[in-house]
Design a protein around this motif. Structure first.
Motif, mmCIF file in Angstrom:
data_model
loop_
_atom_site.group_PDB
_atom_site.id
_atom_site.type_symbol
_atom_site.label_atom_id
_atom_site.label_comp_id
_atom_site.label_asym_id
_atom_site.label_seq_id
_atom_site.Cartn_x
_atom_site.Cartn_y
_atom_site.Cartn_z
ATOM 1 N N ASP A 1 0.650 -1.297 0.107
ATOM 2 C CA ASP A 1 0.203 -0.138 -0.004
ATOM 3 C C ASP A 1 0.258 1.297 -0.185
ATOM 4 N N SER A 2 1.736 0.967 0.689
ATOM 5 C CA SER A 2 3.208 2.133 0.810
ATOM 6 C C SER A 2 3.127 2.819 -0.480
ATOM 7 N N TRP A 3 3.257 1.488 -1.730
ATOM 8 C CA TRP A 3 4.018 2.126 -2.704
ATOM 9 C C TRP A 3 2.856 3.023 -3.992
ATOM 10 N N VAL A 4 1.978 3.613 -3.104
ATOM 11 C CA VAL A 4 0.946 3.431 -3.940
ATOM 12 C C VAL A 4 0.358 5.064 -3.571
ATOM 13 N N VAL A 5 -0.012 5.883 -4.743
ATOM 14 C CA VAL A 5 -0.156 7.130 -3.879
ATOM 15 C C VAL A 5 -1.589 7.231 -3.335
ATOM 16 N N ASN A 6 -1.573 8.616 -2.634
ATOM 17 C CA ASN A 6 -3.769 8.690 -2.384
ATOM 18 C C ASN A 6 -3.821 9.573 -3.118
ATOM 19 N N GLN A 7 -3.277 10.134 -4.017
ATOM 20 C CA GLN A 7 -4.476 10.536 -4.460
ATOM 21 C C GLN A 7 -3.773 11.010 -5.966
ATOM 22 N N TRP A 8 -4.210 11.723 -7.210
ATOM 23 C CA TRP A 8 -3.551 10.966 -8.135
ATOM 24 C C TRP A 8 -4.582 12.433 -9.126
ATOM 25 N N THR A 9 -3.733 12.767 -10.477
ATOM 26 C CA THR A 9 -4.654 13.374 -11.115
ATOM 27 C C THR A 9 -4.584 13.364 -12.906
ATOM 28 N N TYR A 10 -6.142 13.106 -13.290
ATOM 29 C CA TYR A 10 -6.266 12.448 -14.539
ATOM 30 C C TYR A 10 -7.108 13.333 -15.250
ATOM 31 N N GLN A 11 -6.712 12.791 -16.440
ATOM 32 C CA GLN A 11 -7.506 13.591 -17.821
ATOM 33 C C GLN A 11 -8.753 12.469 -18.118
ATOM 34 N N SER A 12 -9.785 14.000 -16.970
ATOM 35 C CA SER A 12 -11.101 13.688 -16.999
ATOM 36 C C SER A 12 -12.097 14.629 -17.743
ATOM 37 N N ARG A 13 -13.536 14.512 -16.815
ATOM 38 C CA ARG A 13 -14.348 15.304 -16.667
ATOM 39 C C ARG A 13 -15.105 16.134 -16.163
ATOM 40 N N THR A 14 -15.642 17.324 -15.208
ATOM 41 C CA THR A 14 -16.503 16.985 -14.088
ATOM 42 C C THR A 14 -18.239 17.873 -15.441
ATOM 43 N N LEU A 15 -19.293 17.617 -14.884
ATOM 44 C CA LEU A 15 -20.221 17.952 -15.057
ATOM 45 C C LEU A 15 -20.228 19.521 -15.106
ATOM 46 N N ALA A 16 -20.622 20.394 -16.366
ATOM 47 C CA ALA A 16 -21.185 21.330 -15.699
ATOM 48 C C ALA A 16 -22.467 22.079 -15.359
ATOM 49 N N THR A 17 -23.206 21.767 -16.607
ATOM 50 C CA THR A 17 -24.417 21.616 -16.528
ATOM 51 C C THR A 17 -25.524 21.466 -17.612
ATOM 52 N N THR A 18 -26.795 21.388 -17.168
ATOM 53 C CA THR A 18 -27.619 20.121 -17.774
ATOM 54 C C THR A 18 -28.443 20.686 -18.448
ATOM 55 N N LEU A 19 -28.470 20.557 -19.956
ATOM 56 C CA LEU A 19 -29.543 21.463 -20.722
ATOM 57 C C LEU A 19 -30.965 21.301 -21.188
ATOM 58 N N THR A 20 -32.126 20.954 -21.193
ATOM 59 C CA THR A 20 -33.181 20.426 -21.352
ATOM 60 C C THR A 20 -33.420 21.326 -22.534
ATOM 61 N N SER A 21 -34.364 20.612 -22.925
ATOM 62 C CA SER A 21 -34.640 20.977 -24.186
ATOM 63 C C SER A 21 -36.350 20.206 -25.491
ATOM 64 N N THR A 22 -37.814 20.437 -26.322
ATOM 65 C CA THR A 22 -38.862 19.978 -26.348
ATOM 66 C C THR A 22 -38.091 19.387 -27.399
ATOM 67 N N GLY A 23 -38.756 17.939 -27.870
ATOM 68 C CA GLY A 23 -39.044 18.339 -29.744
ATOM 69 C C GLY A 23 -39.898 16.688 -29.041
ATOM 70 N N THR A 24 -39.824 16.241 -30.160
ATOM 71 C CA THR A 24 -40.993 15.256 -30.427
ATOM 72 C C THR A 24 -39.964 13.879 -31.616
ATOM 73 N N THR A 25 -40.798 12.409 -30.958
ATOM 74 C CA THR A 25 -40.013 11.051 -31.138
ATOM 75 C C THR A 25 -41.269 10.765 -31.912
ATOM 76 N N THR A 26 -40.882 9.395 -33.215
ATOM 77 C CA THR A 26 -42.244 9.304 -33.770
ATOM 78 C C THR A 26 -41.306 7.407 -34.251
ATOM 79 N N TYR A 27 -43.052 6.630 -34.281
ATOM 80 C CA TYR A 27 -41.740 5.514 -34.108
ATOM 81 C C TYR A 27 -43.158 4.617 -34.215
ATOM 82 N N ASN A 28 -43.423 3.403 -35.890
ATOM 83 C CA ASN A 28 -44.315 2.464 -35.635
ATOM 84 C C ASN A 28 -45.210 1.509 -34.779
ATOM 85 N N ALA A 29 -46.555 1.493 -34.965
ATOM 86 C CA ALA A 29 -47.134 0.397 -33.997
ATOM 87 C C ALA A 29 -48.787 0.436 -35.117
#
Length: 638
Positions: free
Chosen positions: A222-250
């Motif tokens: 365990d002592s050979w491994v770091v406790n924290q590290w930095t990764y090339q990642s991403r975090t959620l900035a915001t959530t965007l919502t819009s209205t549209g339509t969906t079409t299907y056959n039945a």
């Protein structure tokens, strides 16, 4: 006239003769000549016999040594003794003790195979005497025995095995994949070493499967491994919502008419080999089907609307259609390696259905792509076991590498718990992104943060962050344990030779991470250390990969694309440095190219006589048998 006082004057002569010792010597010599001749003759004949016996022993030893060497170690696996074994042994005996040597007769030499695959021999002659025949001894029988066995000193063998995606391929002339052939060959290699090892000999095995990385987490403190590290990642900035339509056959309904289907034709599918290390083989149906004569007529019957409760609330639109199909059509499907063409005949097939359009909410995420620092203390449970390397630097002069900066190439350096530069960092492929590369192949690497709704390439999801089977440090193993371990090997990932060499050296070194375990167990019997490095391909590094040095163009620990050297050249140069460090530890490196040619860097690493190229299963088996011969030592036993 006779003297009365001396009646017998002759008596005085004999008395003087009796008192004279000068004549006794001749008599004594005459009496001793026969025993002396026997002693001298015996010495002469025995001297000849000792010379003949010594030479006969040498010839016997030479014969069994040559026969045992010719037999090799494969007999322990196949149970078959090469046909020329006896012939070669006899030939060496004959050369070393020629027929009639020392005047001998009835020369005989026989050999037998022992249960431990040693070869025993017995040789005999009859040696005519010279002087001793005068005393009734006409010949001396001489017989010797000899035995030869292949044996090992205490030996450590580290198998560094390429398990990249191309190992799933099959070499021309073979019936099994490369990875299957590798498993079988290593099993035989183990059996040959086990058969040749004598009592009290320790043979240990270790394994380092490698591709884009190596899986060594289970071997680290365990002592050979770091406790924290930095990764090339991403975090959620915001959530965007819009209205549209969906079409299907039945609500499909058949009104009238018929359709009948029947097999039309079958043919073998076309095999397509992988186009890269991370790709996989596939099959396709390349022969087109006959042209279709079927016609389809679609007519709108009605349109209605109704309220839609949602969410989102709104209006549902229902369009009712009638469809009429007439004529013949063909379709192609594949089952395994067989393609099938099916013929469908339509006779005014009439069907009706609804096309429905509903309101729908569309939600999208806006991401901030940037380096993210995380707590990784739970890595043993969260991560697969592959590690990012400790600190290093972009090397420009490989003739003068600074190991105080290139800590990844200092294979004996033990991490310091308070110094993250010296520690390893757990890999988390699921959270790493190649900013700002798109899945369609467009875009470019951006070291600067990016905010976008786009989904950039995640190397883990794309197969560019392969983590192979767990490495295994040195230890004694049974045949069942070797077999079980080999079954864990799975082909995946790209070819990064340097990380295989680095970790193979770390696990084998007697003076590094595992010095207490890897030191000589007996000062009088030093341990022989061997690395067998097998690969089936050239260096195939990919800038999109997430590997032991992170996402290379973004993390830029050893390469970022701005250097004159390519990423492949960087990998190969570091491989050469790591190999030199390994050999400084008195480790013998063997390199085997399986279905590929070895480049000059690898040939130089192994050295003359220790690199091999095997094009198929038979050649790979012969290569490993040759390595066993070189690892072993022929020994005369008496």
């Amino acid at each position: 006239m006779t003297d009365a006082a001396n009646p017998c004057p002759v008596t005085g002569v004999f008395a003087r003769l009796a008192r004279d010792r000068g004549g006794n010597t001749l008599a004594m010599i005459a009496a001793a000549i026969a025993p002396l001749m026997a002693m001298v003759g015996g010495a002469v004949d025995m001297s000849r016999s000792y010379l003949a016996q010594a030479r006969l022993q040498q010839a016997c030893d030479a014969g069994v040594l040559a026969a045992r060497k010719r037999m090799g170690s494969q007999a322990a696996v196949t149970g078959e003794v090469p046909q020329a074994t006896g012939e070669i042994g006899q030939r060496f005996f004959n050369v070393n003790f020629r027929d009639g040597a020392y005047g001998s007769t009835e020369r005989r030499f026989t050999m037998s195979l022992e249960d431990d695959f040693g070869i025993s021999g017995a040789a005999s002659i009859k040696l005519p005497t010279t002087i001793m025949r005068l005393f009734g001894f006409e010949e001396l029988p001489i017989a010797v025995a000899c035995s030869a066995q292949i044996n090992f000193s205490n030996t450590d063998v580290m198998m560094v095995l390429d398990t990249t995606g191309s190992m799933a391929q099959t070499n021309p002339g073979d019936s099994a994949s490369r990875i299957s052939v590798l498993r079988s060959t290593v099993r035989d290699f183990y059996a040959q070493l086990a058969a040749a090892s004598g009592p009290g000999t320790r043979i240990r095995y270790g394994f380092v499967p490698y591709s884009t990385n190596v899986n060594v987490g289970s071997l680290l403190d365990d002592s050979w491994v770091v406790n924290q590290w930095t990764y090339q990642s991403r975090t959620l900035a915001t959530t965007l919502t819009s209205t549209g339509t969906t079409t299907y056959n039945a609500n499909w309904q058949t009104i009238s008419g018929t359709v009948t289907s029947e097999p039309y034709q079958t043919y073998p599918a076309t095999y397509r080999a992988p186009t890269s290390e991370t790709g996989s083989a596939s099959y396709s149906c390349d022969t087109p089907a006959p042209a279709s004569t079927a016609t389809t007529t679609t007519t709108l019957i009605s349109t209605t609307t109704e309220p839609f409760a949602g969410p989102p609330a709104g209006t549902r639109t229902i369009r009712h259609y009638r469809q009429i199909i007439d004529g013949v059509s063909y379709s192609i499907s594949r089952s395994g390696t067989t393609c099938r063409i099916t013929k469908s005949t339509y006779a005014a097939l009439t069907r009706e259905y609804d096309q429905i359009t509903d309101p729908v909410n569309h939600t999208s995420s806006q991401w901030l792509y940037q380096p993210v620092t995380l707590d990784v203390t739970n890595w043993r449970n969260d991560a697969a076991g592959c590690m990012e390397e400790r600190d290093t630097y972009p090397i420009t002069n490989y003739e003068d590498v600074d190991l105080s900066r290139a800590l990844d190439l200092d294979i004996d350096l033990v991490p310091t718990a308070t110094d993250p530069r010296t520690q390893w960092r757990p890999m988390y492929p699921g959270i790493v992104y190649a900013r700002a590369m798109r899945w369609n192949g467009t875009g470019s690497f951006s070291k600067a943060p990016v905010t976008t709704t786009e989904d950039y390439v995640n190397p883990g999801a794309g197969g560019f962050a392969a983590c192979p089977a767990r490495a295994r440090k040195l230890g004694t193993m049974t045949a069942a344990q070797v077999d079980s371990y080999l079954n864990t090997l799975t082909p995946a990932g790209n070819t990064y030779h340097d990380i295989g060499m680095i970790w193979g050296g770390r696990l084998l070194s007697p003076s590094g991470l595992f010095a207490e375990e890897n030191g000589d167990v007996d000062p009088g019997r030093p341990t022989a250390r061997h690395m067998i490095f097998l690969t089936d391909g050239v260096t195939d590094a990919l800038d999109l990969s997430y590997g032991t040095y992170g996402v290379e163009p973004l993390d830029a620990r050893r390469w970022d694309g701005t250097q004159p050297q390519s990423l492949n050249q960087t990998v190969e140069n570091r491989f050469a440095v790591a190999c030199a460090e390994v050999k400084k530890r008195n480790i013998t490196v063997w390199i085997v190219g399986f279905g590929t040619s070895l480049n000059p860097v690898m040939r130089s690493c192994a050295g003359e006589g220790r690199y091999f190229e095997a094009n198929n299963a038979d050649e790979l088996t012969a290569t490993f048998a040759t390595i066993v011969k070189n690892l072993s030592k022929l020994r005369i036993e008496r």
